[in-house]
Scaffold this motif. Structure first.
Motif, PDB file in Angstrom:
ATOM      1  N   PRO A  78       0.832  -1.218   0.000  1.00  0.00           N
ATOM      2  CA  PRO A  78       0.000   0.000   0.000  1.00  0.00           C
ATOM      3  C   PRO A  78       0.860   1.260   0.000  1.00  0.00           C
ATOM      4  CG  PRO A  78       0.028  -0.999   2.188  1.00  0.00           C
ATOM      5  CD  PRO A  78       0.743  -1.958   1.274  1.00  0.00           C
ATOM      6  N   THR A  79       1.001   1.866  -1.165  1.00  0.00           N
ATOM      7  CA  THR A  79       1.876   3.020  -1.342  1.00  0.00           C
ATOM      8  C   THR A  79       1.249   4.278  -0.736  1.00  0.00           C
ATOM      9  OG1 THR A  79       2.652   2.051  -3.403  1.00  0.00           O
ATOM     10  CG2 THR A  79       3.129   4.376  -3.059  1.00  0.00           C
ATOM     11  N   PHE A  80       2.080   5.181  -0.229  1.00  0.00           N
ATOM     12  CA  PHE A  80       1.573   6.429   0.335  1.00  0.00           C
ATOM     13  C   PHE A  80       2.561   7.563   0.060  1.00  0.00           C
ATOM     14  CE2 PHE A  80       4.203   4.576   3.672  1.00  0.00           C
ATOM     15  CZ  PHE A  80       4.962   5.656   4.113  1.00  0.00           C
ATOM     16  N   TYR A  81       2.080   8.775   0.265  1.00  0.00           N
ATOM     17  CA  TYR A  81       2.956   9.948   0.286  1.00  0.00           C
ATOM     18  C   TYR A  81       2.604  10.756   1.533  1.00  0.00           C
ATOM     19  CZ  TYR A  81      -0.754  13.201  -1.128  1.00  0.00           C
ATOM     20  OH  TYR A  81      -1.898  13.951  -1.167  1.00  0.00           O
ATOM     21  N   PHE A  82       3.523  11.611   1.972  1.00  0.00           N
ATOM     22  CA  PHE A  82       3.252  12.493   3.100  1.00  0.00           C
ATOM     23  C   PHE A  82       2.661  13.793   2.581  1.00  0.00           C
ATOM     24  CE2 PHE A  82       6.365   9.738   5.147  1.00  0.00           C
ATOM     25  CZ  PHE A  82       5.827   9.590   6.417  1.00  0.00           C
ATOM     26  N   THR A  83       1.614  14.279   3.252  1.00  0.00           N
ATOM     27  CA  THR A  83       1.031  15.562   2.875  1.00  0.00           C
ATOM     28  C   THR A  83       1.107  16.528   4.050  1.00  0.00           C
ATOM     29  OG1 THR A  83      -0.810  16.579   1.696  1.00  0.00           O
ATOM     30  CG2 THR A  83      -1.373  15.042   3.460  1.00  0.00           C
ATOM     31  N   ASN A  84       0.604  17.737   3.849  1.00  0.00           N
ATOM     32  CA  ASN A  84       0.876  18.865   4.735  1.00  0.00           C
ATOM     33  C   ASN A  84      -0.056  18.904   5.952  1.00  0.00           C
ATOM     34  OD1 ASN A  84       1.571  21.306   5.841  1.00  0.00           O
ATOM     35  ND2 ASN A  84       1.287  22.495   3.971  1.00  0.00           N
ATOM     36  N   PRO A  85       0.453  18.686   7.163  1.00  0.00           N
ATOM     37  CA  PRO A  85      -0.399  18.758   8.351  1.00  0.00           C
ATOM     38  C   PRO A  85      -0.687  20.179   8.807  1.00  0.00           C
ATOM     39  CG  PRO A  85       1.822  18.229   9.020  1.00  0.00           C
ATOM     40  CD  PRO A  85       1.835  18.278   7.510  1.00  0.00           C
ATOM     41  N   ARG A 132      -5.162  19.441 -10.218  1.00  0.00           N
ATOM     42  CA  ARG A 132      -4.667  18.416 -11.142  1.00  0.00           C
ATOM     43  C   ARG A 132      -3.712  18.983 -12.193  1.00  0.00           C
ATOM     44  NH1 ARG A 132      -5.396  13.783  -8.403  1.00  0.00           N
ATOM     45  NH2 ARG A 132      -7.600  13.343  -7.996  1.00  0.00           N
ATOM     46  N   ASP A 133      -3.910  20.222 -12.605  1.00  0.00           N
ATOM     47  CA  ASP A 133      -3.002  20.793 -13.599  1.00  0.00           C
ATOM     48  C   ASP A 133      -1.611  20.993 -12.999  1.00  0.00           C
ATOM     49  OD1 ASP A 133      -4.309  22.633 -11.958  1.00  0.00           O
ATOM     50  OD2 ASP A 133      -4.720  24.061 -13.552  1.00  0.00           O
ATOM     51  N   LEU A 134      -1.521  21.454 -11.759  1.00  0.00           N
ATOM     52  CA  LEU A 134      -0.220  21.590 -11.104  1.00  0.00           C
ATOM     53  C   LEU A 134       0.398  20.219 -10.848  1.00  0.00           C
ATOM     54  CD1 LEU A 134      -0.981  24.383  -8.465  1.00  0.00           C
ATOM     55  CD2 LEU A 134      -0.490  24.598 -10.917  1.00  0.00           C
ATOM     56  N   GLN A 135      -0.426  19.289 -10.407  1.00  0.00           N
ATOM     57  CA  GLN A 135       0.057  17.936 -10.104  1.00  0.00           C
ATOM     58  C   GLN A 135       0.617  17.249 -11.345  1.00  0.00           C
ATOM     59  OE1 GLN A 135      -3.066  15.275  -8.933  1.00  0.00           O
ATOM     60  NE2 GLN A 135      -1.689  13.612  -8.364  1.00  0.00           N
ATOM     61  N   ALA A 136      -0.069  17.375 -12.476  1.00  0.00           N
ATOM     62  CA  ALA A 136       0.368  16.694 -13.697  1.00  0.00           C
ATOM     63  C   ALA A 136       1.753  17.145 -14.119  1.00  0.00           C
ATOM     64  CB  ALA A 136      -0.636  16.950 -14.818  1.00  0.00           C
ATOM     65  N   ARG A 137       2.035  18.420 -13.976  1.00  0.00           N
ATOM     66  CA  ARG A 137       3.344  18.941 -14.379  1.00  0.00           C
ATOM     67  C   ARG A 137       4.432  18.522 -13.403  1.00  0.00           C
ATOM     68  NH1 ARG A 137       6.520  20.202 -18.580  1.00  0.00           N
ATOM     69  NH2 ARG A 137       7.983  21.894 -18.102  1.00  0.00           N
ATOM     70  N   GLU A 138       4.211  18.723 -12.107  1.00  0.00           N
ATOM     71  CA  GLU A 138       5.280  18.472 -11.147  1.00  0.00           C
ATOM     72  C   GLU A 138       5.618  16.986 -11.024  1.00  0.00           C
ATOM     73  OE1 GLU A 138       3.765  20.304  -7.662  1.00  0.00           O
ATOM     74  OE2 GLU A 138       2.372  18.692  -7.160  1.00  0.00           O
ATOM     75  N   MET A 139       4.650  16.098 -11.278  1.00  0.00           N
ATOM     76  CA  MET A 139       4.939  14.670 -11.139  1.00  0.00           C
ATOM     77  C   MET A 139       5.765  14.130 -12.295  1.00  0.00           C
ATOM     78  SD  MET A 139       1.665  13.035  -9.155  1.00  0.00           S
ATOM     79  CE  MET A 139       2.536  11.493  -8.892  1.00  0.00           C
ATOM     80  N   VAL A 180       8.604  15.108 -12.743  1.00  0.00           N
ATOM     81  CA  VAL A 180       9.948  15.084 -12.147  1.00  0.00           C
ATOM     82  C   VAL A 180      10.253  13.715 -11.550  1.00  0.00           C
ATOM     83  CG1 VAL A 180      11.447  16.179 -10.424  1.00  0.00           C
ATOM     84  CG2 VAL A 180       9.814  17.553 -11.707  1.00  0.00           C
ATOM     85  N   GLY A 181       9.217  12.943 -11.219  1.00  0.00           N
ATOM     86  CA  GLY A 181       9.438  11.600 -10.704  1.00  0.00           C
ATOM     87  C   GLY A 181       9.301  11.463  -9.205  1.00  0.00           C
ATOM     88  N   LEU A 182       8.920  12.544  -8.515  1.00  0.00           N
ATOM     89  CA  LEU A 182       8.633  12.466  -7.086  1.00  0.00           C
ATOM     90  C   LEU A 182       7.122  12.471  -6.887  1.00  0.00           C
ATOM     91  CD1 LEU A 182      11.291  14.962  -5.653  1.00  0.00           C
ATOM     92  CD2 LEU A 182      11.411  12.470  -5.711  1.00  0.00           C
ATOM     93  N   GLY A 183       6.704  12.433  -5.633  1.00  0.00           N
ATOM     94  CA  GLY A 183       5.279  12.460  -5.359  1.00  0.00           C
ATOM     95  C   GLY A 183       4.693  13.839  -5.580  1.00  0.00           C
ATOM     96  N   PRO A 184       3.377  13.987  -5.393  1.00  0.00           N
ATOM     97  CA  PRO A 184       2.744  15.294  -5.570  1.00  0.00           C
ATOM     98  C   PRO A 184       3.244  16.288  -4.529  1.00  0.00           C
ATOM     99  CG  PRO A 184       1.215  13.753  -4.558  1.00  0.00           C
ATOM    100  CD  PRO A 184       2.418  12.958  -4.955  1.00  0.00           C
ATOM    101  N   ALA A 185       3.248  17.561  -4.881  1.00  0.00           N
ATOM    102  CA  ALA A 185       3.729  18.601  -3.965  1.00  0.00           C
ATOM    103  C   ALA A 185       2.739  19.762  -3.962  1.00  0.00           C
ATOM    104  CB  ALA A 185       5.138  19.049  -4.363  1.00  0.00           C
ATOM    105  N   LYS A 186       2.987  20.806  -4.771  1.00  0.00           N
ATOM    106  CA  LYS A 186       2.108  21.972  -4.749  1.00  0.00           C
ATOM    107  C   LYS A 186       0.718  21.672  -5.301  1.00  0.00           C
ATOM    108  CE  LYS A 186       3.292  24.920  -3.037  1.00  0.00           C
ATOM    109  NZ  LYS A 186       3.381  25.092  -1.567  1.00  0.00           N
ATOM    110  N   GLY A 187       0.581  20.582  -6.008  1.00  0.00           N
ATOM    111  CA  GLY A 187      -0.742  20.181  -6.472  1.00  0.00           C
ATOM    112  C   GLY A 187      -1.617  19.638  -5.365  1.00  0.00           C
TER     113      GLY A 187
END
Length: 330
Positions: free
Chosen positions: A103-110, A167-174, A176-183
């Protein structure tokens, strides 16, 4: 038991127990975070003692985020969601083989949490605005490299979670090969309260999954419905995996990932081949409903325009080689 954090009619921040349409304050300055630290048994005992007298009308208080998490991991456990969103975001098809490994995950902003009935401010430059219907588990106790059986003892309770997505921000930044960030990190909704694990034990199916009806509405229209039992992994498996070669602590929050069958707009965009239903717009009201957990509504708006991203320092390969050579002592 439903545990809430709220502002009482005098504007004082309190924690309490919600019973039907009333809320009963916990003693003194007790917080939901402290109850999670003490563990489920102690929390249930203290909460039961608090339910006396008339309490306060729920309509007369302002609900806050149920707790301030120690961390937030967001998993992706619904296969149908993965398939649909991949079509929408990067024009891929199918589900990656690696998804089935764990079960894959990423850390998001608390630090960007939004409570029930508060506005969600999307980045002004985003036009592909999306919602995500999730259920989150709240961890009690500390653990390292737990197995699923041991992880069961680390479940304190559950809450609704909306993992808002640009989704538009997410599509571009991903790319790079890392998880989502500003999206992703501009907002995550949690609420309206925290439901303790004992409330839902009788809703487990034979595989150990919580079998709860889930649906999401935009401006009162249903756009997606699924059952929580369609997760690929249980919440205990999520906790166990998060703890592998690592550490989980009381107050960690772990999102299930977005449900299928329209749990987000991007899944539907991927299946339809167009943005239908349309992206969220200012003024849209998004409501998540999950059986046994309640409903979480937020109104969409736009944040003020932010500064442009910092410019990259570009160098040609020859310039990089020259700089590297100059930095080596002779």
């Amino acid at each position: 038991m439903r545990l809430a954090t709220y502002l009482d009619p005098a504007g004082t921040r309190r924690a309490g127990v919600v019973v039907e349409d009333r809320v009963f304050a916990l003693p003194g300055d007790t917080t939901v975070e402290q109850l999670v630290e003490r563990g489920l048994s102690a929390a249930l005992e203290m909460g039961a003692r608090a339910v006396t007298g008339e309490g306060t009308a729920l309509a007369g208080v302002r609900l806050q985020v149920p707790l301030r998490p120690a961390s937030i991991r967001d998993f992706v456990t619904f296969e149908e969601h993965v398939e649909g969103v991949r079509r929408s975001i990067d024009r891929s098809s199918g589900v990656p083989d690696a998804w089935y490994d764990a079960p894959t995950f990423y850390f998001t902003n608390p630090h960007a949490l939004v409570a029930a009935d508060e506005e969600v401010a999307f980045p002004a430059r985003s036009v592909a605005r999306d919602l995500e219907l999730e259920v989150a588990v709240v961890v009690q106790g500390e653990g390292r490299s737990l197995d699923e059986a041991a992880a069961r003892d680390h479940v304190f309770g559950y809450t609704l979670m909306n993992d808002w997505s640009a989704r538009d921000l997410q599509a571009r930044e991903m790319q790079v090969g890392l998880g989502p960030a500003k999206g992703k990190d501009f907002a995550t909704s949690l609420g309206p309260w925290l439901v303790t694990a004992d409330e839902l034990e009788d809703r487990r199916d034979p595989g150990g999954f919580l079998d709860l009806a889930c649906r999401v509405l935009v401006n009162g229209d249903v756009i997606g419905e699924d059952r929580l039992a369609h997760m690929g992994w249980t919440f205990e498996a999520m906790i166990a995996h998060a703890s592998r070669d690592s550490r989980v602590v009381a107050g960690d929050v772990m999102g299930s990932g977005t449900t299928g069958h329209g749990g987000c707009l991007a899944e539907l965009w991927g299946r339809h081949g167009r943005q239908d239903p349309p992206p969220l717009r200012d003024g849209d009201v998004v409501t998540l409903e999950v059986e046994g957990l309640g409903r979480l509504s937020n109104r969409v708006t736009s944040a003020p325009a932010s500064p442009a991203a910092p410019a990259v320092s570009r160098r040609t390969p020859a310039e990089r080689d020259a700089a590297r050579t100059a930095s080596v002592p002779s």
